[in-house]
Scaffold this active site. Structure first.
Site, PDB file in Angstrom:
ATOM      1  N   GLY A 563       0.843  -1.206   0.000  1.00 54.80           N
ATOM      2  CA  GLY A 563       0.000   0.000   0.000  1.00 54.80           C
ATOM      3  C   GLY A 563       0.870   1.245   0.000  1.00 54.80           C
ATOM      4  N   GLU A 564       0.390   2.293   0.641  1.00 48.74           N
ATOM      5  CA  GLU A 564       1.076   3.588   0.766  1.00 48.74           C
ATOM      6  C   GLU A 564       1.160   4.355  -0.557  1.00 48.74           C
ATOM      7  OE1 GLU A 564       5.034   3.161   2.342  1.00 48.74           O
ATOM      8  OE2 GLU A 564       4.382   2.092   4.129  1.00 48.74           O
TER       9      GLU A 564
END
Ligand SMILES: Cc1cc2nc3c(=O)[nH]c(=O)nc-3n(C[C@H](O)[C@H](O)[C@H](O)COP(=O)(O)O)c2cc1C
Length: 597
Positions: A563-564
């Protein structure tokens, strides 16, 4: 009321048309000038007129807190220019790649190119203790000096004098150079001189550094958020953006055909750029031009929020990790920061719903709707109003980032338990089976996984979402579905995607959170997919389900599940290369190379 119908009394003091036009003209044609200054000196009487205009500015309690320091001495200006250079270099060193290249081409001061510099100061003590108005708002002293600058700037334009405002100074450093008493502060440092011409638009706009925001984004009726110009219906930003996307008729078929045709004429075997040819054609279709603009500078917006469903034990990570990771993004220590630095992209973090209070920090946008959502197994995760507020936050962030000059937006996310909310959203929007759409997130054991699937099933049973078909006509109630299951980061990201599409700017989607948000965006405005590029394929199974419903193919497939915004950032150079090839590569006809028969 239209102009012509003004009752006599109301228009009585109006200037004759020509003079009124001159006032609006000087306002429209005032420019911050940094280049093209002439060597001609500024006569003293002209300078006096301009200073007289500055001195007539309004001021708090009529305190007239300004002084004007007129600097012509070359050696002093050289010392001041050296101060500005130091700060320019410091600023440049901190910029992401594409921004740094653009900044290199910009001139930010003309201290030595102009015959006269004027420093405008503020004495916040002038007028004594009972200065009317300033006792409640001390900052109004500085505001008053700024108004003197504005008057000076306008008068100078009318005199044909260019003015450039330089703020690359440590204020105390400059104050010392100017011999200011300790209680005075420097408000503005201005460089004045006659110029060869005045640019029609701000130089920063022409250089692509930033764009002008439409007035309608800035005018609110009665309270913040009720946007609308006087005399027009108040605008609902979400409805407005959905209508704007529909009106664009994305993608532009003619631009796509031109791009496909150019790909065939480019000096390479036909089709040899594989998927990148399709990417370039899609970029042209989105922009409505061939070649499309390069997708840089780019900015990743990491939307962060917490989830009530965390209480169901769907992840081994404690909820505090969301806030801790936000601190890490802001400090530059996360994988997303490393990948963004490598790709030359900017990182912006948006608190849309982190459970704890976050300290202000540069690069952190405080847009908290609430400290986390409610548990969707017990009720709706958000109220409908909260979902709309989060959607609106996202679309406004997209607008602001595009107005700030970005030509590619990238989705990022942070929210412990958000793969659970994503799985529920994917099921709601696609009709997928929770056992197939739910993944192992950050890595969970079999018992936690079984619980997670059960949580998604219970949520679906409770809310009974109307399944939408995002690629067909929008049906059902996408905002209701977002409100039932989503995190604030999902809703904000959906708004972000819509906002980008309305401005014809590409959005690179990261993993399953972005996939779920894109399903919501597509259910609200199905043409939005023309702006979406799937950065990568996450190992979360719900992500592949989302992508196939959206009709998007991932650009990289590296087994990431972080993610991120990390996977999307890896795809940025691919998008940029596809656009640059379409723009820069010669064609057989232009290069005089023989085509294969
Ligand atoms: C408070 C303030 C500080 C500014 N500082 C700088 C500066 O350090 N360097 C520069 O090149 N322009 C500076 N500018 C000019 C802006 O870049 C410019 O006003 C803006 O791009 C809009 O363009 P326009 O003034 O031509 O309409 C400053 C303007 C203001 C109002």
């Amino acid at each position: 009321m239209p102009d012509g119908q003004l009752p006599d009394r109301a228009g009585y003091h109006r200037y004759p048309d020509e003079q009124r036009d001159a006032v609006y003209r000087v306002i429209a044609e005032r420019r911050d000038v940094r280049q093209g200054f002439l060597a001609e000196p500024v006569p003293d009487e002209v300078l006096r007129r301009v200073l007289e205009a500055a001195h007539q500015a309004p001021s708090v309690g009529f305190s007239q807190p300004w002084d004007f320091i007129v600097i012509t001495d070359r050696e002093r200006r050289e010392r001041i220019a050296a101060l500005a250079r130091g700060h320019r270099d410091e600023f440049a060193a901190d910029l992401p790649g594409a921004r740094a290249r653009a900044f290199d081409r910009l001139k930010i001061e003309s201290i030595l190119d102009t015959p006269v510099n004027i420093a405008v100061t503020c004495d916040p003590t002038r007028g004594g203790r009972h200065t009317l108005g300033r006792h409640v708002q001390p900052q109004t002293a500085a505001f008053s000096s700024v108004l003197a600058v504005a008057n000076l700037w306008l008068a100078a334009r009318a005199e044909g004098l260019g003015v450039g405002w330089v703020s690359f100074f440590g204020e105390r450093e400059l104050a010392a150079e100017l011999g200011l008493p300790a209680h005075l502060e420097v408000i503005a440092y201005l460089c004045l001189g006659y110029v060869a011409e005045f640019a029609p638009e701000p130089e920063l706009a022409t250089a692509g550094w930033a764009r002008r925001r439409p007035l309608s984004w800035a005018v609110h009726a009665g309270e913040f958020g009720r946007r609308g110009l006087p005399g027009e219906e108040s605008v609902d930003p979400l409805a407005d953006v959905i209508a704007a996307i529909a009106a664009l008729g994305l993608p532009d078929e003619a631009a796509m055909a031109a791009a496909a045709e150019r790909q065939d004429r480019m000096i390479k075997p036909r089709g040899s750029l594989g998927v990148l040819e399709k990417v370039s054609v899609r970029l042209a279709g989105l922009a409505g031009s061939c070649p499309p603009p390069l997708p840089e500078p780019a900015c990743v917006a990491i939307f962060a929020g917490d989830h009530g469903v965390h209480a169901q034990g769907v992840t081994p990570w404690p909820q505090e990790v969301t806030a801790q990771m936000v601190a890490n993004f802001v400090a530059g220590g996360a994988v997303v920061n490393a990948f963004a630095a490598q790709a030359g992209a900017e990182v912006t973090v948006v608190d849309v719903g982190v459970a704890s209070a976050l300290d202000p920090a540069p690069g952190l946008l405080p847009r908290k709707i609430a400290p986390g959502t409610a548990d969707f197994t017990e009720g709706a995760a958000m109220t409908r109003e909260q979902a709309v507020a989060a959607l609106t936050v996202g679309l406004e962030i997209a607008r602001d980032l595009v107005a700030a000059g970005n030509r590619c937006l990238i989705t990022g996310d942070m929210g412990i338990a958000n793969t659970t909310a994503s799985a529920a959203l994917v099921c709601a929007f696609t009709g997928a089976d929770p056992a197939e759409a739910t993944g192992r997130g950050t890595g969970i054991d079999a018992a936690t996984f079984a619980r997670k699937v059960d949580v998604v099933c219970r949520g679906l049973a409770l809310h009974r979402p109307v399944v939408s078909d995002p690629v067909g006509d929008p049906v059902g109630d996408p905002v209701g579905v977002l409100a039932a299951f989503g995190g604030f980061e999902h809703a904000a990201m959906a708004g972000f995607i819509l906002g980008a599409a309305a401005l014809r700017v590409p959005v690179i989607l990261d993993g399953v959170i972005a996939g779920a948000a894109a399903l919501a965006a597509a259910a609200l405005a199905h043409d939005v997919t023309a702006a979406c590029f799937a950065g990568h394929r996450s190992v979360e199974p719900g992500h592949s389900i989302a992508l196939s419903h959206l009709g998007l193919s991932p650009l990289v497939d590296l087994g990431l599940r972080l993610g991120e915004g990390t996977g999307a950032l890896l795809a940025l150079p691919l998008l940029a290369s596809a656009a640059r090839a379409l723009r820069d590569v010669a064609t057989f006809d232009s290069a005089g190379v023989t085509e294969k028969p």
